[in-house]
Design an enzyme around this catalytic site. Structure first.
Site, PDB file in Angstrom:
ATOM      1  N   LYS A  21      46.611  47.208  32.189  1.00 17.58           N
ATOM      2  CA  LYS A  21      46.515  48.637  32.453  1.00 17.58           C
ATOM      3  C   LYS A  21      46.752  48.948  33.934  1.00 17.58           C
ATOM      4  CE  LYS A  21      42.242  48.897  30.982  1.00 17.58           C
ATOM      5  NZ  LYS A  21      41.833  47.564  30.501  1.00 17.58           N
ATOM      6  N   ARG A  66      35.888  54.736  27.987  1.00 18.70           N
ATOM      7  CA  ARG A  66      35.577  53.451  27.376  1.00 18.70           C
ATOM      8  C   ARG A  66      34.572  53.602  26.244  1.00 18.70           C
ATOM      9  NH1 ARG A  66      37.039  50.148  32.044  1.00 18.70           N
ATOM     10  NH2 ARG A  66      36.899  47.931  31.602  1.00 18.70           N
ATOM     11  N   ARG A 104      43.477  35.216  37.619  1.00 22.40           N
ATOM     12  CA  ARG A 104      43.892  36.406  38.360  1.00 22.40           C
ATOM     13  C   ARG A 104      43.347  36.481  39.779  1.00 22.40           C
ATOM     14  NH1 ARG A 104      42.843  42.214  35.560  1.00 22.40           N
ATOM     15  NH2 ARG A 104      40.625  41.807  35.864  1.00 22.40           N
ATOM     16  N   ARG A 138      37.955  38.824  41.563  1.00 25.45           N
ATOM     17  CA  ARG A 138      36.840  39.679  41.184  1.00 25.45           C
ATOM     18  C   ARG A 138      35.648  38.850  40.723  1.00 25.45           C
ATOM     19  NH1 ARG A 138      39.308  44.257  37.403  1.00 25.45           N
ATOM     20  NH2 ARG A 138      37.380  43.739  36.311  1.00 25.45           N
ATOM     21  N   ARG A 171      32.557  41.327  28.502  1.00 26.24           N
ATOM     22  CA  ARG A 171      33.498  42.457  28.603  1.00 26.24           C
ATOM     23  C   ARG A 171      34.281  42.638  27.317  1.00 26.24           C
ATOM     24  NH1 ARG A 171      36.163  40.328  33.815  1.00 26.24           N
ATOM     25  NH2 ARG A 171      37.735  41.965  33.701  1.00 26.24           N
TER      26      ARG A 171
HETATM   27  P1  ADP Z   1      38.794  45.423  33.261  1.00 23.58           P
HETATM   28  O1  ADP Z   1      39.482  46.424  32.409  1.00 23.58           O
HETATM   29  O2  ADP Z   1      39.687  44.314  33.725  1.00 23.58           O
HETATM   30  O3  ADP Z   1      37.513  44.885  32.666  1.00 23.58           O
HETATM   31  P2  ADP Z   1      37.929  47.485  35.180  1.00 23.58           P
HETATM   32  O4  ADP Z   1      38.231  47.400  36.614  1.00 23.58           O
HETATM   33  O5  ADP Z   1      38.516  48.615  34.408  1.00 23.58           O
HETATM   34  O6  ADP Z   1      38.353  46.077  34.603  1.00 23.58           O
HETATM   35  O7  ADP Z   1      36.337  47.532  34.957  1.00 23.58           O
HETATM   36  C1  ADP Z   1      35.473  46.604  35.548  1.00 23.58           C
HETATM   37  C2  ADP Z   1      34.015  46.909  35.173  1.00 23.58           C
HETATM   38  O8  ADP Z   1      33.646  48.211  35.658  1.00 23.58           O
HETATM   39  C3  ADP Z   1      33.710  46.975  33.677  1.00 23.58           C
HETATM   40  O9  ADP Z   1      33.454  45.700  33.128  1.00 23.58           O
HETATM   41  C4  ADP Z   1      32.478  47.880  33.660  1.00 23.58           C
HETATM   42  O10 ADP Z   1      31.314  47.195  34.062  1.00 23.58           O
HETATM   43  C5  ADP Z   1      32.796  48.892  34.739  1.00 23.58           C
HETATM   44  N1  ADP Z   1      33.521  50.088  34.220  1.00 23.58           N
HETATM   45  C6  ADP Z   1      34.796  50.456  34.543  1.00 23.58           C
HETATM   46  N2  ADP Z   1      35.152  51.585  33.900  1.00 23.58           N
HETATM   47  C7  ADP Z   1      34.081  51.939  33.134  1.00 23.58           C
HETATM   48  C8  ADP Z   1      33.817  52.992  32.230  1.00 23.58           C
HETATM   49  N3  ADP Z   1      34.754  53.935  31.962  1.00 23.58           N
HETATM   50  N4  ADP Z   1      32.602  53.033  31.622  1.00 23.58           N
HETATM   51  C9  ADP Z   1      31.679  52.108  31.870  1.00 23.58           C
HETATM   52  N5  ADP Z   1      31.846  51.079  32.708  1.00 23.58           N
HETATM   53  C10 ADP Z   1      33.037  50.977  33.349  1.00 23.58           C
END
Ligand code: ADP
Ligand code: ZN
Length: 215
Positions: free
Chosen positions: A13, A87, A126, A160, A171
């Site tokens: 994404k 999400r 990554r 990360r 996740r």
């Molecule tokens: P990825 O899609 O690779 O897991 P992101 O950078 O989108 O990585 O998200 C990393 C973390 O941030 C998630 O595992 C969660 O803890 C938090 N997070 C991100 N976006 C949301 C969201 N919309 N709602 C709840 N938690 C979120």
């Protein structure tokens, strides 16, 4: 046009969003990036967020909706790319309300399909450039031998804290339990499009462009 990029962690994404920002002048709204910024702030909220993220769990709807609301009210551009948001179904409903309040519409929710094995491989290998965010992969796109980012020349790279197998498992569980229902949600709204996230980068770009041109 405003679009959502939907998909499990590691689906690509962020990579596709960055491309759309550079080539279409769109604005990327990544709640993951916003939360990573919040956690460096040293506030009480930042500490709680850091702990939840490192375990791979979802931050509360209230927090992420607040972050998105603030952006929608202040940032202008040639369309938003929602990356990693919504999400949950609660976040999806909140987004519909916020967009309506701003007189905006959603053009498409693009689901990027990738199988779990590929996700684990991508994520545990990554790293990103600390300066520009360019994404590298130990196997498929290693950091150049001279130690300089191909995009910006930066020399610092980071991994990360949540890109390890343990929190990745959480996740993925969170994704299947709470986020994957959004595929049905947007299908019912007539907004769902799917692309093969395992195709090569150019093919994924082209598939997304096609969806956007036809939306
Ligand atoms: P990825 O899609 O690779 O897991 P992101 O950078 O989108 O990585 O998200 C990393 C973390 O941030 C998630 O595992 C969660 O803890 C938090 N997070 C991100 N976006 C949301 C969201 N919309 N709602 C709840 N938690 C979120
Ligand atoms: Zn760079």
């Amino acid at each position: 046009m405003n679009i959502i990029l939907l998909g499990p962690p590691g689906a690509g994404k962020g990579t596709q969003a960055r491309y759309l920002v550079e080539n279409r002048g769109m604005v990327q709204l990544s709640t993951g990036d916003m939360l990573r910024e919040a956690r460096t702030s040293g506030t009480e909220m930042g500490k709680i967020v850091a702990d939840v993220m490192d375990r791979g769990q979802l931050v509360t709807d209230e927090i992420v909706i607040g972050l998105i609301r603030e952006k929608l009210e202040t940032v202008k551009g040639a369309g938003f790319i929602f990356d990693g948001f919504p999400r949950t179904l609660g976040q999806a409903d909140a987004l519909a309300t916020l967009l309506a309040e701003e007189g905006q519409e959603l053009g498409a929710a693009i689901a990027m399909e990738v199988d779990d094995e590929a996700l684990v491989e991508r994520i545990t290998a990554r790293s990103t450039c600390g300066t520009c965010g360019e994404v590298y992969n130990d196997k498929t796109k290693p950091i150049p031998a001279d130690g300089k980012c191909t995009n910006c020349g930066g020399t610092e790279f980071k991994r990360r804290a949540d890109d390890n197998e343990e929190s990745l498992k959480t996740r993925l569980m969170e994704y299947y339990k709470k986020t994957s229902p959004l595929i049905g949600y947007y299908y019912a709204k007539g907004l769902l499009a799917t692309v093969d996230g395992l195709a090569d980068m150019a093919a994924v770009r082209a598939a997304i462009a096609k969806v956007m041109d036809e939306a």
